[in-house]
Design an enzyme around this catalytic site. Structure first.
Site, PDB file in Angstrom:
ATOM      1  N   HIS A 181       0.836  -1.204   0.000  1.00 48.01           N
ATOM      2  CA  HIS A 181       0.000   0.000   0.000  1.00 48.01           C
ATOM      3  C   HIS A 181       0.867   1.248   0.000  1.00 48.01           C
ATOM      4  O   HIS A 181       1.805   1.360   0.781  1.00 48.01           O
ATOM      5  CB  HIS A 181      -0.903   0.010   1.238  1.00 48.01           C
ATOM      6  CG  HIS A 181      -1.806   1.203   1.277  1.00 48.01           C
ATOM      7  ND1 HIS A 181      -2.983   1.246   0.570  1.00 48.01           N
ATOM      8  CD2 HIS A 181      -1.681   2.402   1.886  1.00 48.01           C
ATOM      9  CE1 HIS A 181      -3.561   2.433   0.756  1.00 48.01           C
ATOM     10  NE2 HIS A 181      -2.788   3.144   1.547  1.00 48.01           N
ATOM     11  N   ARG A 192     -13.208  14.631   8.731  1.00 52.33           N
ATOM     12  CA  ARG A 192     -11.835  15.182   8.744  1.00 52.33           C
ATOM     13  C   ARG A 192     -11.641  16.148   7.579  1.00 52.33           C
ATOM     14  O   ARG A 192     -11.010  17.198   7.719  1.00 52.33           O
ATOM     15  CB  ARG A 192     -10.806  14.052   8.646  1.00 52.33           C
ATOM     16  CG  ARG A 192     -10.663  13.258   9.933  1.00 52.33           C
ATOM     17  CD  ARG A 192      -9.925  11.950   9.674  1.00 52.33           C
ATOM     18  NE  ARG A 192      -8.587  12.156   9.175  1.00 52.33           N
ATOM     19  CZ  ARG A 192      -7.881  11.252   8.485  1.00 52.33           C
ATOM     20  NH1 ARG A 192      -8.415  10.064   8.210  1.00 52.33           N
ATOM     21  NH2 ARG A 192      -6.673  11.513   8.075  1.00 52.33           N
ATOM     22  N   SER A 235      -6.678   5.168   9.689  1.00 46.78           N
ATOM     23  CA  SER A 235      -7.528   5.114   8.495  1.00 46.78           C
ATOM     24  C   SER A 235      -6.966   4.091   7.500  1.00 46.78           C
ATOM     25  O   SER A 235      -7.683   3.203   7.007  1.00 46.78           O
ATOM     26  CB  SER A 235      -7.585   6.518   7.870  1.00 46.78           C
ATOM     27  OG  SER A 235      -8.027   6.469   6.550  1.00 46.78           O
ATOM     28  N   LYS A 238      -8.302  -0.367   7.006  1.00 48.61           N
ATOM     29  CA  LYS A 238      -8.735  -0.947   5.732  1.00 48.61           C
ATOM     30  C   LYS A 238      -7.821  -2.101   5.320  1.00 48.61           C
ATOM     31  O   LYS A 238      -8.272  -3.122   4.818  1.00 48.61           O
ATOM     32  CB  LYS A 238      -8.769   0.141   4.654  1.00 48.61           C
ATOM     33  CG  LYS A 238      -9.900   1.133   4.882  1.00 48.61           C
ATOM     34  CD  LYS A 238      -9.867   2.309   3.930  1.00 48.61           C
ATOM     35  CE  LYS A 238      -8.770   3.276   4.240  1.00 48.61           C
ATOM     36  NZ  LYS A 238      -8.862   4.590   3.672  1.00 48.61           N
TER      37      LYS A 238
END
Ligand code: URA
Length: 446
Positions: free
Chosen positions: A82, A168, A183, A187
């Site tokens: 990621h 946010r 966050s 995920k």
């Protein structure tokens, strides 16, 4: 328990328990805690930060706020990569088929681009027919059958993140390390993986502009992953100028196709192959049930050489074709890239003096591409898949006056002027050569 007391505790610098975090987050999802109280808590976190224990608790609460994916019936290492986001960052689309061709399962849930940064889903959707919203069962079948699938987030996947991110976004609390880390990690950990390689970007086009901030974010995410049973390592890589030669969705897919055929730009391949080596190292440590080891020069080279071999043999390219086809895309584009959407107008940006390119600011180039139509100012904006920029020159190269630096691709003449202005604001040509920035800054393992 009262939301008021939880907000006050955080405002005054206290540490929240998992129960308190859960009360607020799950209460918000049920409609029991109003948005203004959640927003107040987010601001208190932004100002006072969170301990590692609080950040881990927040991640767990968010991860379990919706459905998670169970990949336990798929044997072997399931490793994702990621990136925290950048400009021209097309690494996933080369690395995922490459690593899958080498026998590692790669489940990826990716995002869309926003502002100056691009998103893997948008790039994929520039391929005619490609679906990023296939059902989870199909996602799993694809991983089982040929090792790879890339999809977007469904409505019931980590709903707490959707809710918190929207708040946010309008309360100036996006750029907080515990909020970004929880966050992203909520995920990733809900995907059912057992290994994760993070690419934390640093430089002008990254969330984390300084190496110090990138290091803090990387350490926080690595701690969260490892403490929740997913082996995690982070590489801090450079995003001061765009990666590779293209910025914009269909242009980037074309560049990926060349790279998968063994003709990738040097910087793009260096970052891709280094991340690939770490994914292979991670997969080996999972298979052998041994601790993840630091990659010494010799082993790093061995993994990179093996990966290069798979690129040169054409196996990664074949896997890419198989993957596009399985997700309903027109796989012919891999053989005939001209089938991808193409812009009706092009214009060259030329050097106004001779000298060395000293700066090609990633944020400025990304913003220029967005202004040409390749990206979104707001999450709900639509995009033009064919718009974007091809870079003919990168930092450190010499140009003559009048020589092309970039080519703009667009469909609406009115968009050109502002895009050119922003692009030029990020460009510096000078008499003196500049030392090249490192591409791989650091590896964070704990
Ligand atoms: N990407 C995410 O998914 N969340 C953030 O907060 C920032 C980047």
């Amino acid at each position: 328990m009262r939301a008021y007391d939880i907000i006050k505790k955080k405002r005054d610098g206290g540490s929240l328990t998992k129960e308190e975090i859960s009360f607020l987050i799950n209460g918000s999802l049920k409609g029991d805690v109003p948005d203004y109280q959640v927003s107040a808590l987010l601001m208190a976190v932004f100002l006072n930060g969170m301990t590692d224990e609080e950040t881990i608790a927040l991640t767990e609460v968010m991860m379990h706020s919706g459905k998670t994916i169970d990949l336990s019936d798929i044997t072997g290492p399931k490793v994702d990569k990621h990136s925290t986001g950048g400009v021209g960052d097309k690494v996933s689309l080369i690395l995922a088929p490459l690593v899958a061709a080498m026998g590692v399962k790669v489940p990826m849930i990716s995002g869309r681009g926003l502002g100056h940064t691009g998103g893997t889903l948008d790039k994929l959707q520039s391929i005619p027919g490609f679906k990023t919203d296939i059902p989870v069962e199909e996602f799993k079948d694809n991983i089982k059958n040929f090792g790879l699938s890339i999809i977007g987030q469904s409505q019931d996947f980590v709903p707490a993140d959707r809710k918190l991110y929207a708040l946010r976004d309008v309360t100036a609390t996006v750029d907080s390390i515990p909020l970004i880390a929880s966050s992203i990690m909520s995920k990733k950990l809900a995907e059912g993986i057992n290994g994760l390689v993070l690419d934390v970007k640093t430089g002008s086009g990254a969330f984390m502009k300084t190496l110090e901030d990138a290091r803090r974010l990387a350490k926080t995410m690595v701690k969260i992953g490892n403490s929740m049973g997913v082996r995690t390592v982070a590489l801090i890589t450079d995003m001061d100028q765009p990666l590779g030669k293209t910025v914009g969705n269909s242009l980037e897919i074309k560049e990926c196709i060349s790279a998968l055929r063994g003709r990738g730009a040097e910087d793009l391949m260096e970052v891709t192959l280094t991340l690939t080596a770490w994914m292979l190292n991670m997969a080996d440590s999972i298979s052998e049930e041994t601790e993840l080891k630091p990659l010494k020069e010799f082993t790093l080279k061995k993994y990179k050489d093996e990966a290069m071999d798979f690129l040169e043999k054409g196996d990664a390219f074949k896997k890419f074709v198989e993957f596009i086809d399985a997700q309903y895309g027109d796989a012919e584009v891999a053989f005939k890239p001209n089938l991808l959407p193409s812009a009706s107008a092009t214009k060259q940006i030329t050097a106004d003096r001779e000298g060395y390119i000293r700066r090609l600011d990633a944020e400025a180039v990304g913003t220029a591409a967005m202004l040409l139509g390749a990206g979104r100012k707001k999450a709900e904006d639509s995009i033009d898949y064919s718009a974007g920029i091809i870079l003919h020159k990168k930092v450190g190269e010499y140009v003559k006056a009048g020589e092309p630096i970039a080519m703009f691709y667009y469909n609406d003449e009115n968009l050109f002027k502002d895009a050119e202005e922003v692009f030029r604001s990020g460009l510096e040509i000078g008499d003196r050569e500049i030392a090249k920035r490192k591409l791989i800054h650091e590896v964070i393992m704990s």
